[in-house]
Design a protein around this motif. Structure first.
Motif, PDB file in Angstrom:
ATOM      1  N   ASN A 125       0.822  -1.201   0.000  1.00  8.94           N
ATOM      2  CA  ASN A 125       0.000   0.000   0.000  1.00  8.94           C
ATOM      3  C   ASN A 125       0.863   1.261   0.000  1.00  8.94           C
ATOM      4  OD1 ASN A 125      -2.148   1.768   0.508  1.00  8.94           O
ATOM      5  ND2 ASN A 125      -3.138   0.270   1.819  1.00  8.94           N
ATOM      6  N   ARG A 126       0.470   2.243  -0.808  1.00  9.88           N
ATOM      7  CA  ARG A 126       1.111   3.555  -0.762  1.00  9.88           C
ATOM      8  C   ARG A 126       0.029   4.619  -0.653  1.00  9.88           C
ATOM      9  NH1 ARG A 126       4.857   1.194   0.468  1.00  9.88           N
ATOM     10  NH2 ARG A 126       7.008   1.302  -0.236  1.00  9.88           N
ATOM     11  N   ILE A 127       0.222   5.534   0.289  1.00  9.63           N
ATOM     12  CA  ILE A 127      -0.785   6.573   0.531  1.00  9.63           C
ATOM     13  C   ILE A 127      -0.527   7.780  -0.368  1.00  9.63           C
ATOM     14  CG2 ILE A 127      -1.787   8.138   2.260  1.00  9.63           C
ATOM     15  CD1 ILE A 127      -2.327   5.255   2.969  1.00  9.63           C
ATOM     16  N   PHE A 128      -1.549   8.136  -1.144  1.00  8.42           N
ATOM     17  CA  PHE A 128      -1.532   9.375  -1.924  1.00  8.42           C
ATOM     18  C   PHE A 128      -2.528  10.314  -1.237  1.00  8.42           C
ATOM     19  CE2 PHE A 128       0.286   6.317  -4.697  1.00  8.42           C
ATOM     20  CZ  PHE A 128       1.009   6.984  -5.684  1.00  8.42           C
ATOM     21  N   PRO A 129      -2.031  11.238  -0.392  1.00  4.94           N
ATOM     22  CA  PRO A 129      -2.966  12.021   0.432  1.00  4.94           C
ATOM     23  C   PRO A 129      -3.887  12.901  -0.409  1.00  4.94           C
ATOM     24  CG  PRO A 129      -0.684  12.742   0.772  1.00  4.94           C
ATOM     25  CD  PRO A 129      -0.625  11.564  -0.138  1.00  4.94           C
ATOM     26  N   GLU A 130      -5.167  12.877  -0.063  1.00  2.00           N
ATOM     27  CA  GLU A 130      -6.135  13.680  -0.820  1.00  2.00           C
ATOM     28  C   GLU A 130      -6.021  15.162  -0.471  1.00  2.00           C
ATOM     29  OE1 GLU A 130     -10.088  12.959   1.904  1.00  2.00           O
ATOM     30  OE2 GLU A 130      -9.505  11.345   0.555  1.00  2.00           O
ATOM     31  N   THR A 131      -5.169  15.478   0.516  1.00  2.00           N
ATOM     32  CA  THR A 131      -4.991  16.881   0.915  1.00  2.00           C
ATOM     33  C   THR A 131      -3.982  17.600   0.022  1.00  2.00           C
ATOM     34  OG1 THR A 131      -3.396  16.009   2.497  1.00  2.00           O
ATOM     35  CG2 THR A 131      -5.578  16.553   3.342  1.00  2.00           C
ATOM     36  N   VAL A 132      -3.213  16.832  -0.760  1.00  2.00           N
ATOM     37  CA  VAL A 132      -2.210  17.448  -1.637  1.00  2.00           C
ATOM     38  C   VAL A 132      -2.638  17.218  -3.077  1.00  2.00           C
ATOM     39  CG1 VAL A 132       0.207  17.426  -2.357  1.00  2.00           C
ATOM     40  CG2 VAL A 132      -0.396  16.994   0.045  1.00  2.00           C
ATOM     41  N   SER A 133      -2.882  18.319  -3.803  1.00  2.00           N
ATOM     42  CA  SER A 133      -3.383  18.102  -5.164  1.00  2.00           C
ATOM     43  C   SER A 133      -2.623  18.943  -6.180  1.00  2.00           C
ATOM     44  CB  SER A 133      -4.881  18.389  -5.235  1.00  2.00           C
ATOM     45  OG  SER A 133      -5.153  19.642  -4.679  1.00  2.00           O
TER      46      SER A 133
ATOM     47  N   ASP B 106      10.206   2.158  10.056  1.00  2.00           N
ATOM     48  CA  ASP B 106       9.735   1.349  11.185  1.00  2.00           C
ATOM     49  C   ASP B 106       8.266   0.956  11.060  1.00  2.00           C
ATOM     50  OD1 ASP B 106       9.156   3.997  11.218  1.00  2.00           O
ATOM     51  OD2 ASP B 106       9.185   4.226  13.400  1.00  2.00           O
ATOM     52  N   VAL B 107       7.652   1.278   9.919  1.00  2.00           N
ATOM     53  CA  VAL B 107       6.213   1.024   9.780  1.00  2.00           C
ATOM     54  C   VAL B 107       5.971   0.011   8.662  1.00  2.00           C
ATOM     55  CG1 VAL B 107       3.973   2.061   9.247  1.00  2.00           C
ATOM     56  CG2 VAL B 107       5.644   3.333  10.601  1.00  2.00           C
ATOM     57  N   ILE B 108       5.190  -1.004   8.975  1.00  2.00           N
ATOM     58  CA  ILE B 108       4.860  -1.999   7.944  1.00  2.00           C
ATOM     59  C   ILE B 108       3.689  -1.465   7.121  1.00  2.00           C
ATOM     60  CG2 ILE B 108       3.950  -4.319   7.550  1.00  2.00           C
ATOM     61  CD1 ILE B 108       5.376  -5.156  10.156  1.00  2.00           C
ATOM     62  N   ASN B 109       3.857  -1.437   5.813  1.00  2.00           N
ATOM     63  CA  ASN B 109       2.754  -1.007   4.953  1.00  2.00           C
ATOM     64  C   ASN B 109       1.808  -2.181   4.754  1.00  2.00           C
ATOM     65  OD1 ASN B 109       3.807   1.626   4.328  1.00  2.00           O
ATOM     66  ND2 ASN B 109       5.374   0.550   3.164  1.00  2.00           N
ATOM     67  N   PRO B 110       0.534  -1.981   5.049  1.00  2.00           N
ATOM     68  CA  PRO B 110      -0.390  -3.101   4.849  1.00  2.00           C
ATOM     69  C   PRO B 110      -0.463  -3.470   3.372  1.00  2.00           C
ATOM     70  CG  PRO B 110      -1.580  -1.081   5.353  1.00  2.00           C
ATOM     71  CD  PRO B 110      -0.132  -0.776   5.518  1.00  2.00           C
ATOM     72  N   SER B 111      -0.721  -4.744   3.101  1.00  2.00           N
ATOM     73  CA  SER B 111      -0.802  -5.151   1.703  1.00  2.00           C
ATOM     74  C   SER B 111      -2.230  -5.555   1.371  1.00  2.00           C
ATOM     75  CB  SER B 111       0.150  -6.318   1.452  1.00  2.00           C
ATOM     76  OG  SER B 111       0.013  -7.264   2.477  1.00  2.00           O
ATOM     77  N   LYS B 112      -2.528  -5.566   0.096  1.00  2.00           N
ATOM     78  CA  LYS B 112      -3.767  -6.153  -0.411  1.00  2.00           C
ATOM     79  C   LYS B 112      -3.356  -7.203  -1.438  1.00  2.00           C
ATOM     80  CE  LYS B 112      -6.573  -3.908   2.187  1.00  2.00           C
ATOM     81  NZ  LYS B 112      -7.536  -2.873   1.898  1.00  2.00           N
ATOM     82  N   MET B 113      -4.322  -7.959  -1.966  1.00  2.00           N
ATOM     83  CA  MET B 113      -3.927  -9.188  -2.656  1.00  2.00           C
ATOM     84  C   MET B 113      -4.626  -9.430  -3.988  1.00  2.00           C
ATOM     85  SD  MET B 113      -4.063 -11.701   0.634  1.00  2.00           S
ATOM     86  CE  MET B 113      -5.521 -11.025   1.378  1.00  2.00           C
ATOM     87  N   ILE B 114      -3.907 -10.138  -4.845  1.00  2.00           N
ATOM     88  CA  ILE B 114      -4.538 -10.831  -5.970  1.00  2.00           C
ATOM     89  C   ILE B 114      -4.282 -12.314  -5.719  1.00  2.00           C
ATOM     90  CG2 ILE B 114      -4.543 -11.239  -8.457  1.00  2.00           C
ATOM     91  CD1 ILE B 114      -3.727  -8.367  -8.923  1.00  2.00           C
ATOM     92  N   VAL B 115      -5.355 -13.102  -5.687  1.00  2.00           N
ATOM     93  CA  VAL B 115      -5.200 -14.522  -5.345  1.00  2.00           C
ATOM     94  C   VAL B 115      -5.802 -15.417  -6.421  1.00  2.00           C
ATOM     95  CG1 VAL B 115      -5.286 -14.002  -2.865  1.00  2.00           C
ATOM     96  CG2 VAL B 115      -7.393 -14.684  -4.038  1.00  2.00           C
ATOM     97  N   ASP B 116      -5.261 -16.635  -6.477  1.00  2.00           N
ATOM     98  CA  ASP B 116      -5.920 -17.705  -7.211  1.00  2.00           C
ATOM     99  C   ASP B 116      -6.906 -18.306  -6.210  1.00  2.00           C
ATOM    100  OD1 ASP B 116      -6.737 -20.191  -8.037  1.00  2.00           O
ATOM    101  OD2 ASP B 116      -4.757 -20.900  -8.638  1.00  2.00           O
TER     102      ASP B 116
END
Length: 376
Positions: free
Chosen positions: A259-267, A296-306
């Protein structure tokens, strides 16, 4: 979501699963302590013989402290019988005619009808981020999704119109998710933040149901939220990306994306499209700065699965599976996640400009305009 008489067990749907032995696997929600014994009642045709089987209740380990959690209620099927329906009951005795019957899905093996299905778990809170939702939907289609399954608790009236458009188009399938009629739901992920019955509107149960629901019909299942897009960096779409990833990782059924955060506050002032300004929600094309990685922060992941390799899933990883999981490197793909910032105090200079999304801008703008012209 069907409650049993005990009001502590809720049935979503049963699925046939013969990957190890012939079982009916019922996706449900149970109270992790109070539900101790359940039975599957099968009706064997043609002579209508009733067969009762002791259920194994497997509460998923990721409950995050809430008393209710996703559960697999697993029953061995009777031999020489392919039951089409099952009833779940607290007792091995009683009258089957008084029990709710559930159709056992995935009984027939069929060729995949689609390559990619996206599962959006739990739309709730009078959801009204219409523009970003349409942009995500159109991006999923550009990247190769043919189906998007949404577990819908509630949303705004405008959002209803947009969903209706996508249902008629054949892209969206809605699974009604009135979980708050049965349980006190939290919109938080952990019990310590909000002491209710179940976390995040039963998201984990919905994700598991979505995997089984699509096991026979979709080659891959994409698990992410509506404000997230898995963006390939080296490939034009998911199909070419997944072919390459599978080639490099034989025997792998679970692919984790960071996951990478693209803040909606910066446009940026680019793509300020006047026709879109009247639509509630975020315009993702204007948010192309991402927060830097924190050591020191783990970025949460999302998935593509079979889906055929998954037994139980959580939100950011799979709990039980056949085959391996692999973390997809950041230079292959990332999750574009446009939301409020996590690192609030960062000056703009510290953000990383990343215009990957703009590669798709022509087709995205065109398709979003088409949807808006037909829904607003």
């Amino acid at each position: 979501i069907t409650p049993l008489k005990d009001k502590k067990t809720f049935i979503i749907s049963p699925y046939f699963d013969d990957r190890e032995s012939k079982v009916t696997r019922v996706i449900g929600i149970v109270h992790h302590e109070d539900v101790k014994q359940l039975y599957c009642w099968f009706c064997c045709e043609p002579h209508g013989k009733i067969y009762v089987s002791n259920a194994q209740i497997d509460v998923h380990s990721d409950r995050f402290g809430f008393p209710y959690g996703a559960a697999d209620i697993v029953c061995l099927e009777p031999e020489n019988c392919d039951p089409t329906h099952v009833s779940i009951h607290q007792s091995a005795h009683g009258n089957i005619d008084q029990l709710p019957k559930f159709e056992i899905k995935n009984r027939k093996v069929e060729p995949f009808s689609v390559d990619f299905t996206v599962c959006i778990s739990t739309m709730f809170g009078n959801y009204n981020n219409v523009l970003q939702f349409i942009q995500s939907m159109e991006m999923y289609k550009i990247l190769g999704a043919q189906k998007v399954v949404i577990y819908k608790n509630n949303c705004s009236q405008l959002m209803e119109k947009v969903l209706k458009f996508y249902i008629e188009e054949g892209t969206v399938e809605i699974i009604p998710w009135p979980i708050n009629s049965h349980l006190r739901v939290s919109s938080k992920w952990h019990f310590s933040m909000d002491a209710k019955d179940i976390g995040y509107y039963g998201q984990i149960t919905a994700l598991n149901d979505c995997i089984y629901r699509n096991m026979q019909r979709s080659k891959f299942v994409v698990l992410n939220d509506a404000d997230e897009i898995i963006l390939p960096l080296k490939h034009p779409n998911w199909k070419t990306m997944m072919s390459s990833l599978q080639e490099k990782n034989p025997g792998t059924g679970i692919f984790l994306f960071e996951n990478r955060i693209f803040p909606e506050t910066v446009s940026t002032h680019m793509f300020n499209i006047s026709a879109w300004n009247a639509v509630p929600g975020v315009n993702i094309l204007q948010h192309i700065h991402r927060e830097p990685d924190r050591k020191d922060v783990i970025n949460p992941s999302k998935m593509i699965v079979d889906p055929q390799k998954v037994i139980q899933t959580s939100v950011h990883s799979v709990l039980r599976a056949y085959g391996n999981s692999v973390n997809v490197p950041m230079d292959v793909a990332l999750i574009y996640h446009c939301r409020e910032p996590l690192q609030r105090d960062l000056p703009r200079e510290s953000l990383i400009r990343d215009t990957t999304l703009w590669r798709y801008n022509l087709s995205l703008v065109m398709s979003v305009n088409k949807v808006l012209s037909q829904t607003l």
